[in-house]
Design a protein around this motif. Structure first.
Motif, PDB file in Angstrom:
ATOM      1  N   ARG A  47       0.883  -1.343  -0.066  1.00 25.38           N
ATOM      2  CA  ARG A  47       0.195  -0.078   0.015  1.00 25.38           C
ATOM      3  C   ARG A  47       1.039   1.297  -0.097  1.00 25.38           C
ATOM      4  N   VAL A  48       0.577   2.080  -0.778  1.00 25.18           N
ATOM      5  CA  VAL A  48       1.134   3.460  -0.546  1.00 25.18           C
ATOM      6  C   VAL A  48       0.102   4.571  -0.350  1.00 25.18           C
ATOM      7  N   GLY A  49       0.529   5.583   0.477  1.00 28.59           N
ATOM      8  CA  GLY A  49      -0.650   6.657   0.521  1.00 28.59           C
ATOM      9  C   GLY A  49       0.255   7.941   0.135  1.00 28.59           C
ATOM     10  N   TYR A  50      -0.494   8.832  -0.609  1.00 31.17           N
ATOM     11  CA  TYR A  50       0.046  10.009  -1.198  1.00 31.17           C
ATOM     12  C   TYR A  50      -0.935  11.277  -1.240  1.00 31.17           C
ATOM     13  N   ASN A  51      -0.526  12.452  -0.987  1.00 35.24           N
ATOM     14  CA  ASN A  51      -1.258  13.655  -1.332  1.00 35.24           C
ATOM     15  C   ASN A  51      -0.379  14.443  -2.266  1.00 35.24           C
ATOM     16  N   THR A  52      -1.239  15.508  -2.501  1.00 33.35           N
ATOM     17  CA  THR A  52      -0.513  16.286  -3.501  1.00 33.35           C
ATOM     18  C   THR A  52      -0.483  17.947  -3.164  1.00 33.35           C
ATOM     19  N   MET A  53       0.818  18.366  -2.691  1.00 30.90           N
ATOM     20  CA  MET A  53       0.937  19.833  -2.416  1.00 30.90           C
ATOM     21  C   MET A  53       0.786  20.734  -3.512  1.00 30.90           C
ATOM     22  N   LEU A  54      -0.225  21.408  -3.614  1.00 29.13           N
ATOM     23  CA  LEU A  54      -0.701  22.166  -4.759  1.00 29.13           C
ATOM     24  C   LEU A  54      -1.147  23.657  -4.535  1.00 29.13           C
ATOM     25  N   TYR A  55      -0.451  24.606  -5.119  1.00 30.55           N
ATOM     26  CA  TYR A  55      -0.975  26.082  -4.966  1.00 30.55           C
ATOM     27  C   TYR A  55      -0.831  26.613  -6.253  1.00 30.55           C
ATOM     28  N   SER A  56      -2.066  27.292  -6.962  1.00 35.04           N
ATOM     29  CA  SER A  56      -1.773  28.178  -7.850  1.00 35.04           C
ATOM     30  C   SER A  56      -1.638  29.451  -7.427  1.00 35.04           C
ATOM     31  N   GLU A  57      -0.937  30.173  -8.600  1.00 32.44           N
ATOM     32  CA  GLU A  57      -0.502  31.519  -8.417  1.00 32.44           C
ATOM     33  C   GLU A  57      -1.605  32.320  -7.772  1.00 32.44           C
ATOM     34  N   SER A  58      -2.772  32.156  -8.221  1.00 36.23           N
ATOM     35  CA  SER A  58      -4.108  33.245  -7.890  1.00 36.23           C
ATOM     36  C   SER A  58      -4.356  32.613  -6.326  1.00 36.23           C
ATOM     37  N   GLU A  59      -4.126  31.373  -5.800  1.00 33.55           N
ATOM     38  CA  GLU A  59      -4.458  31.306  -4.464  1.00 33.55           C
ATOM     39  C   GLU A  59      -3.305  32.085  -3.566  1.00 33.55           C
ATOM     40  N   VAL A  60      -1.956  31.858  -3.877  1.00 33.36           N
ATOM     41  CA  VAL A  60      -0.702  32.483  -3.323  1.00 33.36           C
ATOM     42  C   VAL A  60      -1.196  34.039  -3.204  1.00 33.36           C
ATOM     43  N   ARG A  61      -1.372  34.502  -4.263  1.00 30.26           N
ATOM     44  CA  ARG A  61      -1.425  36.081  -4.361  1.00 30.26           C
ATOM     45  C   ARG A  61      -2.428  36.768  -3.818  1.00 30.26           C
ATOM     46  N   ARG A  62      -3.701  35.897  -3.481  1.00 34.87           N
ATOM     47  CA  ARG A  62      -4.836  36.366  -2.680  1.00 34.87           C
ATOM     48  C   ARG A  62      -4.413  36.458  -1.155  1.00 34.87           C
ATOM     49  N   VAL A  63      -3.857  35.344  -0.719  1.00 30.89           N
ATOM     50  CA  VAL A  63      -3.419  35.485   0.747  1.00 30.89           C
ATOM     51  C   VAL A  63      -2.326  36.335   0.822  1.00 30.89           C
ATOM     52  N   ALA A  64      -1.315  36.510  -0.050  1.00 32.53           N
ATOM     53  CA  ALA A  64      -0.384  37.441   0.102  1.00 32.53           C
ATOM     54  C   ALA A  64      -0.735  38.907   0.208  1.00 32.53           C
ATOM     55  N   HIS A  65      -1.987  39.246  -0.536  1.00 30.87           N
ATOM     56  CA  HIS A  65      -2.533  40.527  -0.424  1.00 30.87           C
ATOM     57  C   HIS A  65      -2.900  40.897   0.837  1.00 30.87           C
ATOM     58  N   VAL A  66      -3.847  39.892   1.540  1.00 31.15           N
ATOM     59  CA  VAL A  66      -4.369  39.771   2.659  1.00 31.15           C
ATOM     60  C   VAL A  66      -3.117  39.895   3.652  1.00 31.15           C
ATOM     61  N   ALA A  67      -2.146  39.327   3.452  1.00 32.47           N
ATOM     62  CA  ALA A  67      -0.983  39.425   4.860  1.00 32.47           C
ATOM     63  C   ALA A  67      -0.103  40.672   4.621  1.00 32.47           C
ATOM     64  N   PHE A  68      -0.001  41.265   3.340  1.00 28.18           N
ATOM     65  CA  PHE A  68       0.703  42.249   3.294  1.00 28.18           C
ATOM     66  C   PHE A  68      -0.213  43.617   3.940  1.00 28.18           C
ATOM     67  N   GLY A  69      -1.464  43.445   3.442  1.00 30.32           N
ATOM     68  CA  GLY A  69      -2.447  44.307   3.985  1.00 30.32           C
ATOM     69  C   GLY A  69      -2.350  44.704   5.571  1.00 30.32           C
ATOM     70  N   ILE A  70      -2.372  43.138   6.124  1.00 31.22           N
ATOM     71  CA  ILE A  70      -2.280  43.177   7.618  1.00 31.22           C
ATOM     72  C   ILE A  70      -1.061  43.784   8.270  1.00 31.22           C
ATOM     73  N   ALA A  71       0.029  43.198   7.534  1.00 27.90           N
ATOM     74  CA  ALA A  71       1.483  43.777   8.062  1.00 27.90           C
ATOM     75  C   ALA A  71       1.432  45.347   7.796  1.00 27.90           C
ATOM     76  N   MET A  72       0.897  45.837   6.943  1.00 28.59           N
ATOM     77  CA  MET A  72       0.630  47.264   6.865  1.00 28.59           C
ATOM     78  C   MET A  72       0.151  48.087   8.073  1.00 28.59           C
ATOM     79  N   LYS A  73      -0.872  47.506   8.682  1.00 31.59           N
ATOM     80  CA  LYS A  73      -1.622  48.039   9.589  1.00 31.59           C
ATOM     81  C   LYS A  73      -0.743  47.472  11.213  1.00 31.59           C
ATOM     82  N   ARG A  74       0.086  46.647  10.896  1.00 32.30           N
ATOM     83  CA  ARG A  74       0.971  46.260  12.168  1.00 32.30           C
ATOM     84  C   ARG A  74       2.326  47.028  11.949  1.00 32.30           C
ATOM     85  N   GLY A  75       3.356  45.942  12.038  1.00 28.89           N
ATOM     86  CA  GLY A  75       4.696  46.670  12.310  1.00 28.89           C
ATOM     87  C   GLY A  75       5.496  46.567  10.888  1.00 28.89           C
TER      88      GLY A  75
END
Ligand code: NAD
Length: 353
Positions: free
Chosen positions: A152-180
């Motif tokens: 038996r083998v078990g497997y999963n796929t680590m997968l991110y599309s550019e758009s998924e990374v980009r939208r969370v990046a914008h949220v994180a940068f926006g929050i960082a702007m309001k913090r330090g």
């Protein structure tokens, strides 16, 4: 503003009742808010045979924000998986497309003794972890367990599309702007292609936020640095699985799980707000739970969904004052402080507000 109130199970109804008191106090003071309550989790199963009843999902969709207690309990552990309380929670996050999970780890100086780390390492800690919540190896296809060459083998796929990374990046940068204005992107780009793309997109998005200092750290080092010197971080952004692990480690820096709120946001800053802890069946129904994580979740609701930082600070300051006065629920109680019940803590916050 319409708030869907989903108390859930175990201590959920007790802690949410205290947060509702805070919202009612704000309403008495002129805040234009409407609240409607619905069952989720085990309570949803009991009421409608579904951990996320249709009516609850409809209410959550129609609301501007969702306030959630916690779900789960031993009486539901033998149900078929799709009927279990936790499924209701996963489904509502997915249905509302809540891809950005914000978990602050904040330590009030008075509670430094409650952390498992030395007080000088954690005192004054104020860290925000932004975790991507709807992608990565938890959702990537293909996945499975199958027979290959007779084993038996078990497997999963680590997968991110550019758009998924980009939208969370914008949220994180926006929050960082309001913090330090410091953002650390955590990945494993030395080994994983998925992380390589993550890093490239972070660097691209950084061009839109010239005021934010972006740094990069491998996840193994980040795990070590969080325990060694957590105050070096301001805002961290990371993928789903790394964030899952790092944010739980970070929660212990601050002493009690009963103090930590969270927010999960969609693209339009609609959010679901909940304490990071579970339904604590061991203390449910005894008026012992710490309601501060849930009350601080209301503060996050004001900051991120209602874009009202002044009210968010007002709630946070009320909590600080109550802590400074020495009031403690059992989980954060130490010698020389005053032990109070869940409802007494809620009343004290309302008074301080
Ligand atoms: P838990 O977070 O419910 O409890 C862990 C420990 O922390 C317990 O000793 C509990 O008494 C204590 N605790 C938690 N919140 C507290 C508070 N506000 N005040 C004082 N003490 C508090 O985790 P668990 O025991 O692993 O899980 C219990 C149930 O909750 C399970 O059914 C689990 O699936 C569910 N759960 C739900 C969520 C959620 O709704 N988001 C998260 C985690 C676990």
């Amino acid at each position: 503003m319409k708030i869907a109130v989903l108390p859930g199970d175990g201590i959920g109804p007790e802690i949410v009742a205290q947060a509702v008191k805070v919202l009612e106090a704000l309403r008495a003071d002129g805040a234009k808010i409407e609240m409607e309550t619905a069952p989720i989790g085990g309570a949803g199963y009991d009421a409608a045979g579904d951990p996320l009843p249709d009516a609850t999902l409809r209410l959550a969709r129609s609301a501007d924000a969702v306030l959630l207690g916690a779900v789960g309990g031993p009486q539901y552990d033998t149900l078929d998986r799709p009927l279990r309380p936790e499924r209701g929670l996963l489904r509502i996050r997915k249905e509302l497309n809540l891809f950005a999970n914000l978990r602050p780890a904040l330590l009030y100086p008075e509670l430094a003794g409650a952390s498992s780390l030395k007080p000088d390492v954690v005192s004054g800690l104020d860290l925000m972890i932004v975790r991507e919540l709807t992608g990565d190896v938890y959702f990537g296809q293909p996945r499975g367990i199958e027979l290959r060459n007779g084993e038996r083998v078990g497997y999963n796929t680590m997968l991110y599309s550019e758009s998924e990374v980009r939208r969370v990046a914008h949220v994180a940068f926006g929050i960082a702007m309001k913090r330090g204005k410091k953002l650390c992107s955590v990945e494993k780009a030395n080994v994983l292609e998925c992380s390589e793309l993550w890093k490239e997109v972070m660097i691209e998005v950084a061009r839109d936020y010239p005021e934010v200092a972006l740094s990069h750290m491998y996840v193994d080092n980040a795990a070590m640095q969080l325990i060694r010197a957590p105050k070096q971080f301001d805002t961290i952004v990371t993928g789903n699985i790394f964030g899952d692990i790092l944010s739980d480690a970070a929660s212990m820096l601050s002493g009690s799980i009963g103090m930590l709120p969270s927010a999960s946001l969609d693209e339009h800053n609609k959010g679901m707000y909940e304490p990071i802890h579970g339904s604590a069946p061991d203390i449910a129904g005894k008026n012992l739970a710490n309601p501060l994580a849930t009350i601080l979740s209301v503060a996050m609701m004001y900051r991120y969904t209602f874009a009202d930082a002044a009210t968010a600070e007002r709630i946070e300051n009320a909590v600080k004052r109550v802590i400074a006065r020495g009031l403690r629920t059992g989980d954060i109680w130490t010698e020389g402080t005053q032990k109070v019940s869940c409802s007494e803590m809620g009343d004290a916050v309302v008074k301080a507000l």
